[in-house]
Motif scaffolding. Structure first.
Motif, short mmCIF file in Angstrom:
data_model
loop_
_atom_site.label_atom_id
_atom_site.label_comp_id
_atom_site.label_asym_id
_atom_site.label_seq_id
_atom_site.Cartn_x
_atom_site.Cartn_y
_atom_site.Cartn_z
N UNK A 99 -54.53 -56.35 -61.93
CA UNK A 99 -55.24 -56.85 -60.71
C UNK A 99 -56.96 -56.05 -59.87
N UNK A 100 -57.32 -55.10 -61.14
CA UNK A 100 -58.58 -54.54 -60.76
C UNK A 100 -59.30 -55.34 -61.05
N UNK A 101 -60.65 -55.08 -60.03
CA UNK A 101 -61.26 -56.18 -59.37
C UNK A 101 -62.45 -55.72 -60.61
N UNK A 102 -63.80 -57.05 -60.46
CA UNK A 102 -64.78 -56.79 -61.16
C UNK A 102 -65.81 -55.94 -60.45
N UNK A 103 -65.63 -55.79 -59.21
CA UNK A 103 -66.53 -55.08 -58.16
C UNK A 103 -66.46 -53.23 -58.56
N UNK A 104 -65.38 -53.11 -58.53
CA UNK A 104 -64.35 -51.85 -58.52
C UNK A 104 -64.76 -51.35 -60.24
N UNK A 105 -64.57 -52.63 -61.20
CA UNK A 105 -64.51 -51.73 -62.35
C UNK A 105 -65.89 -51.37 -62.72
N UNK A 106 -66.87 -52.06 -61.84
CA UNK A 106 -68.42 -51.79 -62.40
C UNK A 106 -69.09 -50.49 -61.15
N UNK A 107 -68.23 -50.53 -60.14
CA UNK A 107 -68.20 -49.23 -59.01
C UNK A 107 -67.79 -48.26 -59.30
N UNK A 108 -66.27 -47.87 -60.34
CA UNK A 108 -65.98 -46.77 -61.05
C UNK A 108 -66.11 -46.34 -62.64
N UNK A 109 -67.39 -47.54 -63.03
CA UNK A 109 -68.10 -47.63 -64.82
C UNK A 109 -66.91 -47.28 -65.27
N UNK A 110 -65.56 -48.68 -65.49
CA UNK A 110 -63.96 -47.98 -65.42
C UNK A 110 -64.29 -48.23 -67.35
N UNK A 111 -63.59 -47.36 -67.82
CA UNK A 111 -63.60 -47.32 -69.24
C UNK A 111 -62.43 -47.75 -69.87
N UNK A 112 -61.39 -48.03 -71.24
CA UNK A 112 -60.33 -49.02 -70.86
C UNK A 112 -60.11 -49.00 -72.58
N UNK A 113 -59.19 -49.43 -73.15
CA UNK A 113 -59.03 -50.16 -74.54
C UNK A 113 -59.93 -50.63 -75.47
N UNK A 114 -61.21 -50.45 -75.42
CA UNK A 114 -62.10 -51.48 -75.77
C UNK A 114 -63.11 -50.44 -76.38
N UNK A 115 -63.49 -48.89 -75.83
CA UNK A 115 -65.21 -48.77 -75.41
C UNK A 115 -65.42 -48.19 -76.53
N UNK A 116 -64.26 -47.61 -77.18
CA UNK A 116 -64.22 -47.52 -79.41
C UNK A 116 -65.59 -48.82 -79.75
N UNK A 117 -65.16 -49.98 -79.31
CA UNK A 117 -66.23 -50.62 -79.71
C UNK A 117 -67.84 -51.36 -79.15
N UNK A 118 -67.02 -51.43 -77.52
CA UNK A 118 -68.28 -52.77 -76.37
C UNK A 118 -69.04 -51.65 -75.51
N UNK A 119 -68.09 -50.20 -75.61
CA UNK A 119 -68.89 -48.77 -74.39
C UNK A 119 -67.63 -49.12 -73.02
N UNK A 120 -68.04 -48.62 -72.19
CA UNK A 120 -68.25 -48.42 -70.55
C UNK A 120 -68.07 -49.42 -70.23
N UNK A 121 -67.90 -50.05 -68.92
CA UNK A 121 -68.00 -51.24 -68.41
C UNK A 121 -69.46 -51.16 -68.37
N UNK A 122 -70.48 -49.71 -68.39
CA UNK A 122 -71.49 -49.43 -67.96
C UNK A 122 -72.73 -50.34 -69.18
N UNK A 123 -72.05 -50.69 -69.74
CA UNK A 123 -72.63 -50.96 -71.49
C UNK A 123 -72.51 -52.67 -71.23
N UNK A 124 -71.72 -53.21 -70.31
CA UNK A 124 -71.82 -54.77 -70.03
C UNK A 124 -71.56 -55.19 -69.05
#
Ligand code: 2HG
Ligand code: ZN
Length: 465
Positions: free
Chosen positions: A143-168
């Protein structure tokens, strides 16, 4: 704002956006007026649904002329009340849902360009169709949308390898509070020309501008994935397991999650999948991925060593993608199960990874002393130092008191009161209490420079002046 001004604005927005572009009926706007957890009910003047960036810019200009506040909203899956309007009936929700195109997928240059309203899962699927990976992933991705994912700098389940949204995020297009459009949709891996202004908007929760499109970083899609669930005696053993996994699986680790026994009990009790292992106080879900064929063997080695050292008492490695999905369903079902259980006071905290066992012990002691009867349901992204220390409390135990107790312990460990969910409305008071005055003052200067009239998502992140 007078009712006449609001009415006039609604009429102008309707004229600009055309059929389907504006919602005003109470039943139509209802889903946009309240957050997923139903903690922050609001009442918007209307919901604008622009179909392209030019329309977003015009919506912002019309709102500004009328002096109306703008509340950007994507999939409305946030947990901090950052995307919903207040109860004044004067704020305009700007839903980006109609801007949902994937503009480009470049499997060679490893980028994907999507509009703000594109559902994260749709973007992930488009990357997968090109045999690439869009690494940002979390339970609400359907349900989450790209704009909101970026606006909130969403974290999630793969941050340990790929970083937060900011890194992507490689490039960004934003609409500023004055209606001007800044197009920085560059698909460059390296771009060090001047201020990296896009960073201001990533994680600003709509308080500095509206994200309308982005270039996201893709990664190679690993051919082999090993997903394991282990029962561990305590968080200290989980930490030793983290080090073992680092040593043996290194950069292949893409998730390292700590889960309390209570979390899995809640999932089972509320209709979720059953835990395939025996009862335990703590579990670890590890996922490693690589295109090199030796992955499975390495993962089996980690499990065997962990059992031998008694850092794990039981464990299972998924035999198929379906089994792996089953293990993930346990982990991703926790939030919904917790919501069904009743009142949960959320804490999204981080401390240095090595301090997690001591933090959990100290927080447990503080709760027992100061809030007898309250139960902690702790789980989260151990590999990122991020624990969701959610407290299942009695109705007469005030949320604020619970926050103070937990965040006091977080402070003692040099941690953060929001690791990945952001501030929204829920944590405004706590942000101001826990950040240094100079940090808050700096943030206010940025806000004043980009939104001098205070019309962009007012009351969120920094609160009202
Ligand atoms: C997760 O890690 C989410 O599953 C939600 O960040 C955490 O419900 C929560 O507190
Ligand atoms: Zn999380």
């Amino acid at each position: 704002m007078s009712p006449e001004t609001t009415q006039d604005l609604v009429a102008r927005l309707a004229a600009r956006l055309g059929p389907g572009g504006l919602l005003t009926d109470a039943s139509d706007v209802a889903p946009f007026a309240i957050d997923w957890r139903h903690l922050f009910p609001g009442r918007p003047a209307c919901v604008a649904r622009p179909a392209n960036t030019a329309e977003v810019a015009d919506v912002v200009r019309l709102c500004r002329e009328a002096g109306a506040a703008i509340v950007p909203q994507g999939g409305n899956t946030g947990l901090a009340g950052g995307a919903v309007p207040d109860g004044s009936g004067t704020q305009v929700v700007v839903s980006l849902a109609r801007m949902n195109a994937i503009r480009a997928v470049d499997p060679v240059g490893l980028t994907l360009t999507a509009e703000a309203g594109c559902v994260l899962k749709t973007a992930q699927d488009a990357a997968a169709a090109a045999n690439r990976l869009l690494p940002v992933s979390f339970a609400a991705e359907g349900s989450a949308m790209v704009g909101g994912v970026i606006a909130t700098n969403a974290g999630g389940l793969n941050v340990v390898r790929y970083g937060m949204t900011r890194a992507n995020v490689l490039g960004l297009e934003v609409v500023l509070g004055d209606g001007s459009v800044v197009d920085g949709l560059r698909a460059l891996r390296k771009d060090n020309a001047g201020y990296d202004w896009k960073q201001l908007f990533i994680g600003s929760e709509g308080t500095l501008g509206l994200v309308t499109a982005a270039v996201l970083r893709l990664a190679a899609r690993p051919r082999h994935v090993a997903t394991a669930l282990l029962a561990v005696p305590d968080p200290a053993a989980a930490l030793r397991l983290f080090t073992l996994a680092q040593d043996e699986l290194g950069d292949a680790i893409q998730a390292f999650e700590l889960i309390s026994g209570l979390s899995l009990d809640l999932v089972a009790r509320h209709g979720g999948p059953r835990n395939p292992l025996g009862p335990a106080d703590w579990y670890v879900l590890i996922e490693a991925a690589s295109s090199l064929p030796a992955l499975r063997e390495a993962a089996e080695g980690v499990l065997a060593t962990a059992l031998e050292r008694e850092d794990a008492v039981d464990g299972v490695i998924a035999e198929s993608g379906q089994q792996a999905a089953g293990l993930w369903a346990l982990r991703e079902g926790i939030t919904e199960a917790e919501a069904k259980e009743g009142r949960g006071v959320k804490h999204d905290v981080s401390v240095p990874i090595a301090a997690i066992p001591d933090f959990l012990a100290a927080a447990g002691r503080a709760l027992a002393e100061q809030l007898p009867g309250a139960r902690a349901n702790a789980f989260g992204h151990m590999g990122d130092g991020n624990i969701h220390y959610n407290v299942l409390a009695a109705p007469d135990q005030p949320g604020e008191t619970i926050n103070h107790v937990v965040h006091g312990v977080v402070d003692a460990f040099g941690g953060s009161i929001s690791a990945e969910h952001g501030i929204g409305q829920y944590r405004v008071a706590e942000l101001v209490r826990h950040r240094r005055p100079a940090e808050i003052a700096l943030a206010r200067r940025v806000k004043a420079a980009l939104d001098p009239e205070g019309l962009l998502n007012p009351g969120k992140v920094l609160g009202r002046e």
